[in-house]
Design an enzyme around this catalytic site. Sequence first.
Site, PDB file in Angstrom:
ATOM      1  N   ASP A 236      92.071  56.208  44.573  1.00 52.63           N
ATOM      2  CA  ASP A 236      90.869  55.391  44.525  1.00 52.63           C
ATOM      3  C   ASP A 236      90.775  54.665  43.189  1.00 52.63           C
ATOM      4  OD1 ASP A 236      88.218  54.705  45.725  1.00 52.63           O
ATOM      5  OD2 ASP A 236      87.473  55.778  43.965  1.00 52.63           O
TER       6      ASP A 236
ATOM      7  N   HIS B  62      86.890  51.613  55.200  1.00 57.18           N
ATOM      8  CA  HIS B  62      85.499  52.016  55.016  1.00 57.18           C
ATOM      9  C   HIS B  62      84.755  51.089  54.062  1.00 57.18           C
ATOM     10  CE1 HIS B  62      87.819  53.699  51.741  1.00 57.18           C
ATOM     11  NE2 HIS B  62      86.708  53.910  51.053  1.00 57.18           N
ATOM     12  N   ASP B  63      85.487  50.245  53.341  1.00 56.90           N
ATOM     13  CA  ASP B  63      84.876  49.340  52.361  1.00 56.90           C
ATOM     14  C   ASP B  63      84.697  47.919  52.887  1.00 56.90           C
ATOM     15  OD1 ASP B  63      84.526  51.126  50.181  1.00 56.90           O
ATOM     16  OD2 ASP B  63      86.667  50.999  49.727  1.00 56.90           O
TER      17      ASP B  63
ATOM     18  N   HIS C 297      86.370  59.008  38.461  1.00 58.00           N
ATOM     19  CA  HIS C 297      85.027  59.519  38.240  1.00 58.00           C
ATOM     20  C   HIS C 297      84.807  60.781  39.064  1.00 58.00           C
ATOM     21  CE1 HIS C 297      85.026  56.339  41.381  1.00 58.00           C
ATOM     22  NE2 HIS C 297      84.381  57.265  42.071  1.00 58.00           N
TER      23      HIS C 297
ATOM     24  N   ASP D  37      79.475  48.494  54.408  1.00 57.50           N
ATOM     25  CA  ASP D  37      79.023  49.867  54.174  1.00 57.50           C
ATOM     26  C   ASP D  37      77.482  49.890  54.078  1.00 57.50           C
ATOM     27  OD1 ASP D  37      78.538  52.416  53.077  1.00 57.50           O
ATOM     28  OD2 ASP D  37      79.015  51.727  51.052  1.00 57.50           O
TER      29      ASP D  37
ATOM     30  N   GLU E 251      94.864  51.858  45.722  1.00 59.70           N
ATOM     31  CA  GLU E 251      93.824  50.956  46.210  1.00 59.70           C
ATOM     32  C   GLU E 251      93.699  49.797  45.223  1.00 59.70           C
ATOM     33  OE1 GLU E 251      89.029  50.623  47.059  1.00 59.70           O
ATOM     34  OE2 GLU E 251      89.834  52.017  45.579  1.00 59.70           O
TER      35      GLU E 251
ATOM     36  N   ARG F 210      80.882  52.436  58.873  1.00 60.13           N
ATOM     37  CA  ARG F 210      81.234  53.852  58.990  1.00 60.13           C
ATOM     38  C   ARG F 210      80.549  54.501  60.197  1.00 60.13           C
ATOM     39  NH1 ARG F 210      80.707  54.926  52.388  1.00 60.13           N
ATOM     40  NH2 ARG F 210      82.137  53.234  51.835  1.00 60.13           N
TER      41      ARG F 210
END
Length: 465
Positions: A203, A298-299, A120, A343, A233, A347
């Site tokens: 990603d 980060h997830d 995306h 999140d 990922e 972060r």
Amino acid sequence: MIPDWVKGAVFYQIFPDRFANADPGNDPPNVRSWGSPPTISGYQGGDLAGIIANMDYLVELGINAIYLNPIFLSSSTHRYNTNDYFKIDPMLGNLDIFKQLIDRTHALGIKVILDGVFNHTGRGFFAFVDILENGEESPYKDWYHIHHFPVDAYSAGKARDYEAWWGYKSLPKLNTDNPDVRKFIFSVARYWLSQGADGWRLDVPNEINDDVFWAEFRRQVKDENPDAFLLGEIWDISPRWLEEGYFDSLMDYPLRDGLIEFLSGKTSSIDIQNKLFAMWALYPPGSEFSLYNLTGSHDTERILTLLQNNTELVKLIFLFLFTFPGIPAIYYGDEIGLTGGKDPASRRAFNWNTGKQNRELLSWAKKLIQLRKIFQTLQTGSYIPLTDEKNPHIFAYFRTDEARVFLILINRSSRYENIQLDLQHPYFHQGKVLNNLLGDETIAVDGNGDRISFTLAPQRGYLFL
């Protein structure tokens, strides 16, 4: 086949806006104070210059590879909504600063891989902007999956007029069946490799469920740089991505989940060992040495938060990380005890005040990284389970090759635990002594050279040589 340099890699993942700010001149006018509670939209000023300025810290830590979250022009702190794939976000720097980063890291023997967000784009990407301006007359209308015109991209609610990642209007999904879209993506992949990047972390690649696309992507990347690393990922056990040769490695979230379950007392050591071997059996032979082993990203929630702020348990998961087969990776700040939930709390800005860092944890991480780099056995040696079925709290295994034998013992329990292990290894004989490289303990082999007995301290791990 995985590039040779990856076999000895220790990765460090950096979320650029939160690692270090060395150039206040590129901060937005509403930049938030460093270390303020993280939010979805609040910039804190981290930049590429900050990474360069703190390269000594990374070298001292011992890492030799960096995975950067997205760095291209976007309209968010996470930058997964790319507006221009050929431009460094000005709040992070520019192409010259990027090249300085590459030159500096490569001079130190450190590789850098970039985050490739190709499923995306952002709404500010030129093709989507053209669709918003020109509607059905746009020459780029087939670059996306448009259901009907006019396209409503900014009102509240989920996307209805076009496909978007999880329905978020800010993340319109590209139509990778379109040859022009493919050509564009491949050109991006090759361009940044030509600028010195050493590979791509990809990603949500499973959302581009197209074998031909990924086969061609790999060919394009390897044609530009045969030593480039491709990391997918993938959150579940999905052998096809390695069996069919699309990626060199996958992010091993299933291993992370299993280790957290064990250390949290939710399952036994023998259950985790069995799950581990069952997982490895599904992948091509030897894949366990190429999987990207992580304790957070980060997830996910911060590992210290997940383990109830228990430093001793985090030390144990780090011991797993650096003595298991696979490629170990640290999420920035985990080594100094950063905390945070999901999140955006995961972060948080890196705390450069050494007085507020968990120095015990940092020292432990440095020691483990050093030992892994010194001893080839911990990188490529065979993995042999030794877990005692009678004690669910103790996790035990060998890492061994022709040169050395390591015995790893891990006690998750808050009590002392006794263990007796039948070694069944030709290296051992009666009276052989094993030395703990993480403390002063020793173990003498007893019996006929086939058994050891040892008492493990509460929530302690041992690395015997």
